[in-house]
Design an enzyme around this catalytic site. Sequence first.
Site, short mmCIF file in Angstrom:
data_model
loop_
_atom_site.label_atom_id
_atom_site.label_comp_id
_atom_site.label_asym_id
_atom_site.label_seq_id
_atom_site.Cartn_x
_atom_site.Cartn_y
_atom_site.Cartn_z
N CYS A 294 5.48 -2.36 8.34
CA CYS A 294 5.86 -1.05 8.89
C CYS A 294 5.68 -1.01 10.40
O CYS A 294 4.74 -1.57 10.95
CB CYS A 294 5.08 0.06 8.21
N SER B 275 -5.00 5.07 5.68
CA SER B 275 -3.90 4.20 6.04
C SER B 275 -3.87 4.04 7.54
O SER B 275 -4.28 4.93 8.29
CB SER B 275 -2.58 4.82 5.55
N CYS C 220 1.26 -8.22 5.19
CA CYS C 220 0.87 -6.83 5.01
C CYS C 220 -0.62 -6.63 4.76
O CYS C 220 -1.41 -7.55 4.82
CB CYS C 220 1.74 -6.19 3.94
N ASP C 221 -0.95 -5.38 4.42
CA ASP C 221 -2.29 -4.82 4.61
C ASP C 221 -3.45 -5.68 4.13
O ASP C 221 -4.40 -5.91 4.86
CB ASP C 221 -2.36 -3.45 3.95
N LYS C 222 -3.45 -6.09 2.87
CA LYS C 222 -4.61 -6.82 2.34
C LYS C 222 -4.38 -8.32 2.30
O LYS C 222 -5.30 -9.08 2.00
CB LYS C 222 -4.97 -6.32 0.93
N GLU D 58 -6.80 4.68 0.05
CA GLU D 58 -6.37 5.25 1.32
C GLU D 58 -6.01 6.71 1.12
O GLU D 58 -5.50 7.10 0.07
CB GLU D 58 -5.16 4.49 1.86
N ASP E 1 0.82 -1.21 0.00
CA ASP E 1 0.00 0.00 0.00
C ASP E 1 0.85 1.27 0.00
O ASP E 1 0.47 2.28 -0.59
CB ASP E 1 -0.93 0.01 1.22
#
EC number: 4.2.1.9
Length: 619
Positions: free
Chosen positions: A195, A520, A122-124, A494, A81
């Site tokens: 992150c 985000s 990570c995100d998704k 985002e 992202d």
Amino acid sequence: MPKLRSATSTEGRNMAGARALWRATGMKDNDFGKPIIAIANSYTQFVPGHVHLKDMGDLVASAIAEAGGISKEFNTIAVDDGIAMGHGGMLYSLPSRELIADSVEYMVNAHCADALVCISNCDKITPGMLMAALRLNIPVVFVSGGPMEAGKTKLSDKIIKLDLVDAMVAAADSSVSEEDSAKIERSACPTCGSCSGMFTANSMNCLTEALGLSLPGNGSMLATHSDRRELFLEAGRRVMALTKRYYHDDDETALPRNIASFKAFENATALDIAMGGSSNTVLHLLAAAQEAEVDFTMADIDRISRKVPHLCKVAPSTPKYHMEDVHRAGGVMSILGELDRADLLHTDVPHVAADSGENLSHVLARYDLVQTQDENVRRFFSAGPAGIPTTKAFSQSCRWPSVDDDRQNGCIRSREFAFSQEGGLAVLSGNIAPKGCIVKTAGVDEDNLTFVGRARVYESQDDAVAGILGGEVVAGDVVVIRYEGPKGGPGMQEMLYPTSYLKSRGLGAQCALITDGRFSGGTSGLSIGHVSPEAASGGAIALIEQGDEIVIDIPARTIVLNVSDSELEARRQAMDAKGVLGWKPLNRQRYVSLALKAYALLATSADMGAVRDRTLLEG
């Protein structure tokens, strides 16, 4: 006793062809009849949270083999992202969640796997795999790549901790020198891993612990630390134990839908609110609940948010603590322990870390720093950063001199000494968002819990960025970014750049931002997303006009457009009268690919988790 799913392709004369192909993958005569465990990896060189995952499948596979199983690994896609942000690439991020869920389902069902290990980060990717696991409902264990170490640099003779957002804000701030901006950029993301703050990736990996589908430490143990190696090995051992419990002992508590029950979703939400997790987690929890066929809605999140305090404050809500500090304080299990002592947790629920006949209470007894008497557990949570840039997993074995079990002034607090008695996330509703919207209260200045401002309306994120950087947005404005929802974007972008640029221009505490898009996990400030229904679905956010007064009241959980009902209805009728041109952004030039159009065709608003509209599929 349930039959192994894999027997469909491994037993009987009519499966000779399939067995011949299995043999070509390395299987021998004595392997047929063993459970086949799918390993869904997400290694890619594009994403720092996944760049170190290449060999992790082999670790899991070795433990599966030792426990008497056969493993078969495959990969999914993974979108970063942060790299996709600020341009057209962000349109693809949320839709990739559905692709990941589908691809895991396709691989597991096409090859009749008996169980599943999900290597995500990570995100998704974690949400996509979670949706697939609950859809498939076969034994599963999640193990993530782990968080990266916090960046550190020396500015003005002071060592400061950094993350990705600091680099973005500094680069956009004209008062920061080129030299200092470059220092921050080079130091912000020093190692492999997700992150370093409580952004979406780490939030979701923590939530898998609370849902009962991953092992203690999964969300907090650093990617670089050698202790994380054991999590991958234990994931292999645990999935085999779950497989035997289900297929041999007919124990359905080993299945993910029985682990991730309504109570488990309440636990995960309580954790999310207590730790001030990313607002994106709401979207993903709602989506996962639908896959699990659990009736868990925005109303449940609102109910829980009103009683859970803020027990753990982490970047981006504070520069003091990052995920390495959360781990030192005992990680997710210690936050859950504090929730339990506050009578805000269900402990009578299954967990993959629990042995047969045990539940979450037994896991907490072993892993909550306040409860445990096990020195090995305290040593586990003493794993710390090395401060050496690297893309290699398990590359260091540094330890803190002691764990942080200070529940009065430490990273994790007891209810009595909470950062605030209000939790870290809140659901607001009103005539702008009759089906709700989300604000990360953990990142909101106390003086901004109530805010009245003028609407500054933009039809896209790009226009909003231009307006912020061009000086159109001034103190007291409520920046409205619409037609960026799941259907209208499409893809529900985002809005980290708009919020970062507001901060860099000194407006972070003087403006609010509302959108039918999302934020985000790195976002802080009065940023309200997931406005539902979205503009493209006839949501009232499409009816806001320049200069309208908007009233935000977080303690009262309301967001109101200060115009009369009759005026709002007149605007709605005028929009409807436009026909095919209604409920669309004005003069927006944006290329939308066929893949994104297909996603938009079925997408629901954020209050439904932005999943596919099943009513359009079921006929």
